[in-house]
Design a protein around this motif. Sequence first.
Motif, PDB file in Angstrom:
ATOM      1  N   VAL A  60       0.806  -1.220   0.000  1.00 29.17           N
ATOM      2  CA  VAL A  60       0.000   0.000   0.000  1.00 29.17           C
ATOM      3  C   VAL A  60       0.841   1.274   0.000  1.00 29.17           C
ATOM      4  O   VAL A  60       0.303   2.359  -0.229  1.00 29.17           O
ATOM      5  CB  VAL A  60      -0.947   0.023   1.219  1.00 29.17           C
ATOM      6  N   ALA A  61       2.144   1.178   0.263  1.00 30.14           N
ATOM      7  CA  ALA A  61       2.958   2.388   0.419  1.00 30.14           C
ATOM      8  C   ALA A  61       3.011   3.203  -0.870  1.00 30.14           C
ATOM      9  O   ALA A  61       2.773   4.421  -0.860  1.00 30.14           O
ATOM     10  CB  ALA A  61       4.369   2.015   0.873  1.00 30.14           C
ATOM     11  N   LEU A  62       3.315   2.554  -1.996  1.00 26.46           N
ATOM     12  CA  LEU A  62       3.425   3.290  -3.253  1.00 26.46           C
ATOM     13  C   LEU A  62       2.068   3.822  -3.725  1.00 26.46           C
ATOM     14  O   LEU A  62       1.976   4.992  -4.143  1.00 26.46           O
ATOM     15  CB  LEU A  62       4.078   2.417  -4.327  1.00 26.46           C
ATOM     16  N   PRO A  63       0.982   3.033  -3.677  1.00 27.22           N
ATOM     17  CA  PRO A  63      -0.323   3.626  -4.028  1.00 27.22           C
ATOM     18  C   PRO A  63      -0.681   4.840  -3.182  1.00 27.22           C
ATOM     19  O   PRO A  63      -1.254   5.810  -3.692  1.00 27.22           O
ATOM     20  CB  PRO A  63      -1.301   2.468  -3.809  1.00 27.22           C
ATOM     21  N   MET A  64      -0.343   4.807  -1.890  1.00 26.16           N
ATOM     22  CA  MET A  64      -0.629   5.959  -1.032  1.00 26.16           C
ATOM     23  C   MET A  64       0.184   7.175  -1.453  1.00 26.16           C
ATOM     24  O   MET A  64      -0.302   8.312  -1.424  1.00 26.16           O
ATOM     25  CB  MET A  64      -0.344   5.614   0.427  1.00 26.16           C
ATOM     26  N   LEU A  65       1.443   6.960  -1.891  1.00 25.59           N
ATOM     27  CA  LEU A  65       2.261   8.071  -2.377  1.00 25.59           C
ATOM     28  C   LEU A  65       1.660   8.666  -3.649  1.00 25.59           C
ATOM     29  O   LEU A  65       1.665   9.889  -3.841  1.00 25.59           O
ATOM     30  CB  LEU A  65       3.686   7.600  -2.643  1.00 25.59           C
ATOM     31  N   CYS A  66       1.150   7.809  -4.532  1.00 22.62           N
ATOM     32  CA  CYS A  66       0.508   8.297  -5.757  1.00 22.62           C
ATOM     33  C   CYS A  66      -0.709   9.144  -5.434  1.00 22.62           C
ATOM     34  O   CYS A  66      -0.927  10.211  -6.034  1.00 22.62           O
ATOM     35  CB  CYS A  66       0.114   7.121  -6.650  1.00 22.62           C
ATOM     36  N   GLN A  67      -1.528   8.681  -4.474  1.00 20.55           N
ATOM     37  CA  GLN A  67      -2.711   9.435  -4.081  1.00 20.55           C
ATOM     38  C   GLN A  67      -2.322  10.792  -3.487  1.00 20.55           C
ATOM     39  O   GLN A  67      -2.950  11.820  -3.776  1.00 20.55           O
ATOM     40  CB  GLN A  67      -3.522   8.640  -3.065  1.00 20.55           C
ATOM     41  N   ALA A  68      -1.257  10.797  -2.676  1.00 23.23           N
ATOM     42  CA  ALA A  68      -0.805  12.059  -2.080  1.00 23.23           C
ATOM     43  C   ALA A  68      -0.293  13.011  -3.156  1.00 23.23           C
ATOM     44  O   ALA A  68      -0.529  14.224  -3.091  1.00 23.23           O
ATOM     45  CB  ALA A  68       0.293  11.784  -1.048  1.00 23.23           C
ATOM     46  N   ALA A  69       0.418  12.488  -4.153  1.00 18.67           N
ATOM     47  CA  ALA A  69       0.917  13.333  -5.242  1.00 18.67           C
ATOM     48  C   ALA A  69      -0.234  13.911  -6.050  1.00 18.67           C
ATOM     49  O   ALA A  69      -0.181  15.061  -6.492  1.00 18.67           O
ATOM     50  CB  ALA A  69       1.859  12.531  -6.144  1.00 18.67           C
ATOM     51  N   VAL A  70      -1.295  13.110  -6.255  1.00 16.18           N
ATOM     52  CA  VAL A  70      -2.483  13.615  -6.953  1.00 16.18           C
ATOM     53  C   VAL A  70      -3.088  14.765  -6.166  1.00 16.18           C
ATOM     54  O   VAL A  70      -3.484  15.796  -6.743  1.00 16.18           O
ATOM     55  CB  VAL A  70      -3.512  12.487  -7.158  1.00 16.18           C
ATOM     56  N   ARG A  71      -3.189  14.638  -4.853  1.00 15.72           N
ATOM     57  CA  ARG A  71      -3.740  15.719  -4.030  1.00 15.72           C
ATOM     58  C   ARG A  71      -2.842  16.955  -4.083  1.00 15.72           C
ATOM     59  O   ARG A  71      -3.330  18.084  -4.080  1.00 15.72           O
ATOM     60  CB  ARG A  71      -3.926  15.247  -2.587  1.00 15.72           C
ATOM     61  N   ASP A  72      -1.536  16.740  -4.132  1.00 11.08           N
ATOM     62  CA  ASP A  72      -0.620  17.885  -4.232  1.00 11.08           C
ATOM     63  C   ASP A  72      -0.866  18.685  -5.495  1.00 11.08           C
ATOM     64  O   ASP A  72      -0.694  19.904  -5.521  1.00 11.08           O
ATOM     65  CB  ASP A  72       0.832  17.401  -4.223  1.00 11.08           C
ATOM     66  N   MET A  73      -1.257  17.974  -6.569  1.00 10.72           N
ATOM     67  CA  MET A  73      -1.461  18.639  -7.861  1.00 10.72           C
ATOM     68  C   MET A  73      -2.906  19.056  -8.094  1.00 10.72           C
ATOM     69  O   MET A  73      -3.207  19.685  -9.103  1.00 10.72           O
ATOM     70  CB  MET A  73      -1.045  17.700  -9.006  1.00 10.72           C
ATOM     71  N   ALA A  74      -3.811  18.726  -7.169  1.00 11.32           N
ATOM     72  CA  ALA A  74      -5.238  18.959  -7.388  1.00 11.32           C
ATOM     73  C   ALA A  74      -5.547  20.442  -7.414  1.00 11.32           C
ATOM     74  O   ALA A  74      -4.957  21.232  -6.667  1.00 11.32           O
ATOM     75  CB  ALA A  74      -6.057  18.281  -6.291  1.00 11.32           C
ATOM     76  N   PRO A  75      -6.513  20.868  -8.266  1.00 14.78           N
ATOM     77  CA  PRO A  75      -6.933  22.279  -8.300  1.00 14.78           C
ATOM     78  C   PRO A  75      -7.742  22.619  -7.066  1.00 14.78           C
ATOM     79  O   PRO A  75      -8.171  21.733  -6.320  1.00 14.78           O
ATOM     80  CB  PRO A  75      -7.791  22.350  -9.564  1.00 14.78           C
ATOM     81  N   PRO A  76      -7.972  23.913  -6.804  1.00 16.77           N
ATOM     82  CA  PRO A  76      -8.812  24.306  -5.667  1.00 16.77           C
ATOM     83  C   PRO A  76     -10.215  23.696  -5.787  1.00 16.77           C
ATOM     84  O   PRO A  76     -10.717  23.452  -6.889  1.00 16.77           O
ATOM     85  CB  PRO A  76      -8.876  25.839  -5.781  1.00 16.77           C
TER      86      PRO A  76
END
Length: 793
Positions: free
Chosen positions: A690-706
Motif C-alpha cells: 500500500v505504500a506506493l499507491p498511497m504516495l501516488c494518491q498524495a501526489a495527486v492531491r498535491d497537484m489537485a486544483p482548488p
Amino acid sequence: RDGARQMALQAAIEKGGSSCASLLRRWAKERRPYRGQVFEVEEVEEAVAAAEATAAQSQSSSAAESSGKATATPNAFGQTVLIQAKGWPTPELLEGAVSTAGALGPLGKELTKDSARLALLRGLYEPGNADSKSPCWGKAKHPDLQVVAGSSSTRISAHKAMLSAVSKMLHCKFCGSFGDAGETEIDASDFKEVAVRAAVEFIYTGKARLAVADVGSLCCLADFWECPLLADAVERCWKSLPIVYALEVLASLDQDAHVPAAMLGALQRSLEANFSGIADLLNRHQAGLGVLPSSEQVANCWRFVQELLVLLERLEPDAMERLRKWLSDEGELQSATESFMMAVVKAAAQRGNDELKRISKRRFKAWLPEAMLSRIIAQLIIGKREGDSTDIRFCDAAGQPQRWLQWTHWGGPTLEAVFEAYLQLLGFARQAEAASDAAAAAGLTPAAEAGAVDKFPLPLHSGFAVALVDEAFRDHRTNSVWEMIERRSHEETLPAVEEAMQVLARHTLQSRKLPQGVPLKVVLRVMNEAVSRSPASAVQINGPGSLAGVYEQKGSDTFVRAAAPLVLRRVVRTTGREAINIVWKGIPSEDFRKSLADWKVQQPEDDEHLDVPLAVALSASQDPCDLGGNWWLRASSGKFQQDASFQIRLHSIREAEAMACRTALAAWASTGGSLLGLEEAARKESPKEVALPMLCQAAVRDMAPPVLSATDAPQGESTKAVEKQSEADVNAKAADEKIQTEEDDIGWQEAAKTFDAVAEELCRVLKEAQKASADERRRLLQKKRRIESAPDF
C-alpha cells in the motif's frame, strides 16, 4: 549621372592619392570645374571615403594574397577563409564595368586604359568594413539587378553586365533574345545568403572572406551559375584547407547538393589520406614496430585530435547529422574514419585517463553513426592471436579491466547507443564463456584454463548503469528506448539495468527528481526501489485479527498499534554471565541460539526480555518488513507454532523520503506521466503493498486544483456531487495534516507559494480549454507549456 560623377572622382583619388584629394577639395570650394563638371565638397568627401575603404580592404588581405593559400582566420563567427581569384579582373569584367558605367552617364576617353577601367570597376561597388568583427558586406552602387538569396529571400544588389561577364548561365539569360532578358531579379534562394553575398563581392573585388562552413554552399552556387572564375578560386581554397576545416566543409554539404563530383572526390580523398595516415602513425607508435614515428609526428597527431574536438564542439546539430550521413556510406572514407578512431582510442588509453576522458566527450562520439560505433567496439574487443580467429579480452595481463572499455560508456552520445554498446559487450562476454565451457566439456582445454576466461568486469556494469541514468536526464525523448530496455531486462539478466534502477531510486530520494519522458513501467520499478530503501514510518501486520493492524513507529526499533494497543519491537539478546535468554516452548533451540536478536509482538506493559510475547521472529534484521515467514505465534496452549501467513508489510515511509517521492512523482506527472495509471499498476503488481499507491494518491492531491463551489461547477454537475468532492478533499487534507509537519525553511516556503500560484493558473487554463474551440484550445495549451517552462516554476 550621379553614379558616373562619383566614380570619376573616386578613380582620380585612387590614382592621384592624398594630393589629388586636396586639390579636388579646393576646386570644389572655389567652384572650379573638373573634367567639365563642377563638384560639391560633399561629393568629394564621399569619393575620398570610398577610396580609403577600398584601400583598407586590399591591405587587410595582402598577406593571404601573397601566399596564394587559403588561411583560416578565427573570429566571433568561427573560422573564415579568403576566396581569391587568379587573373582578376578579366577583360570581360572590365568591359562589363565600362558598359555599366556608360549606362549611368558619359565616360571619358581615358577609360580605354586598363588602370582606368579597374578604377571604374571598383567604383561600382562599395566595400564593407574590413575591420568589423561582425559580417559586414559591401553593396553595388546604382544596381539594375536584385539577387534573391537564402530562405529569407533577402535581396542583394548587383549589375547585370557584371554578373553576365563571369557567368555563362546569366550571360545567356541577360544577353540573349529571350523574354526574361529584361527582368530585374534572379532567384538564388536555394543557396545561403552569405554564399550569394560572397559571390557578388568576389565578382566586384576579386576576393571574398566567409566562414569555412559556407564554402560548400559557395561551391554549389559557382557550379549553378557556371562561373569558372569563382569555381577555380573555391577549388584552390578547398584543396589547401587544413584537414579539420575540410571536414567542416563536408559537414556543410547535403548529400543531394549539386557539388561537382571532382571537387567532392578530392575532398573525400584528402580526408581518407589524412585519417589513414594518422591511424598508421599512432598504431606504429603504440606497438613499437616498424619505422617508429618521430615525437613531432606524434605531437602533430594529437594536435589534430584537439582541433577536431574544437570543430565538433561548435558544429550545429544539422551539420553533425549531415556528417553522420556522409560517414554512413560504405567506402574508403568510412573505413579510414574507423581506423582513425580505433587508433585514437587505443593510444589515448595508453596515455592515461585524462587523455581518454578528453576523447570520450559527447561530441567526439556524436559525429559517428551508431553502426560505426558498434564496429569500432567489436574490432577493439576482438584481438588476434596466433591460432585463434577471435580472442575476446576484457582484462589486461594483470587481470584489470582494459582502460579503453571506459570509452564505450563515457560520453553517450545517446541512450540507445549506450544500451546497444552494453548489449554488444555483454554478448561478447557470454559468447566467450560459452565457447570456453564447450571446449572444456569436449576435453579440448583443461577445466582450470577454461575457468580463467575473461568475464564481464563488474566495474563495467556500474559504468554503464551510471551512463544510462545520465542519458535519461540529458534527453527527454527516450520513452521508446526505455520501453525497449525494460522489455529486454525482463527477457534476460542485465545487471547494468538493475543497477541503473537503483541509481535512479537514490537520485529520486536525494534530489526529488525523475527523468522526464520515462515510461510508467520504469517509474514503477524506480519508485518500488525508492520505497524499499526508505525507512518505515508505519507497518501493517497481516495475520490473526487480534494482532493485525497498522503499527506506527515510536522509536528506532519500536512500532505501536493505536487501536487495542500492541507493541512491535526489536529486542537484542544480552550476553555475558548475567544474560537471561528464554527459549519459548515450541521454538527449536538450535534456531534460537543462531539468532542474535528477536522481533516481538507484545502488550505495551510487558517486559521485552522476560514476558512471553504474542508472536516472535528469530532474526537480526533491522527492517521488520524483511522477516519473511519466520514468525512463531503463541497458541492458546502456550506453545509457539510457526505461521507462514503472518507477514509484516510496509504501510508508509518516513516523511522526508515521502515528500521527495511525492515531489518527483508530481514533476513526472506534469510532463505527461499518469499518477492514476502508476497507482493502478502498483496495485496490480503487488495487491497487498500500500505504500506506493498511497504516495501516488498524495501526489495527486498535491497537484489537485482548488475545490469548486456549487456556483463554479460545470454545467450538468449537481450540487451534491460538488459537496461530496469537497468533503473528500477536506478529509484528505486532514489526513495529510495529521502526518505532515510544516517545513521551516523560508526558501522552501517561498518556492511552495510559487508552485501553488502556478498550479492554480494551470488549472484555470485547463478548465478554459475544456470549453474552448479548437484554435482557442491550441492557444491555451501553448500558454500552459510556457507557464510550465518558466524559470520560477
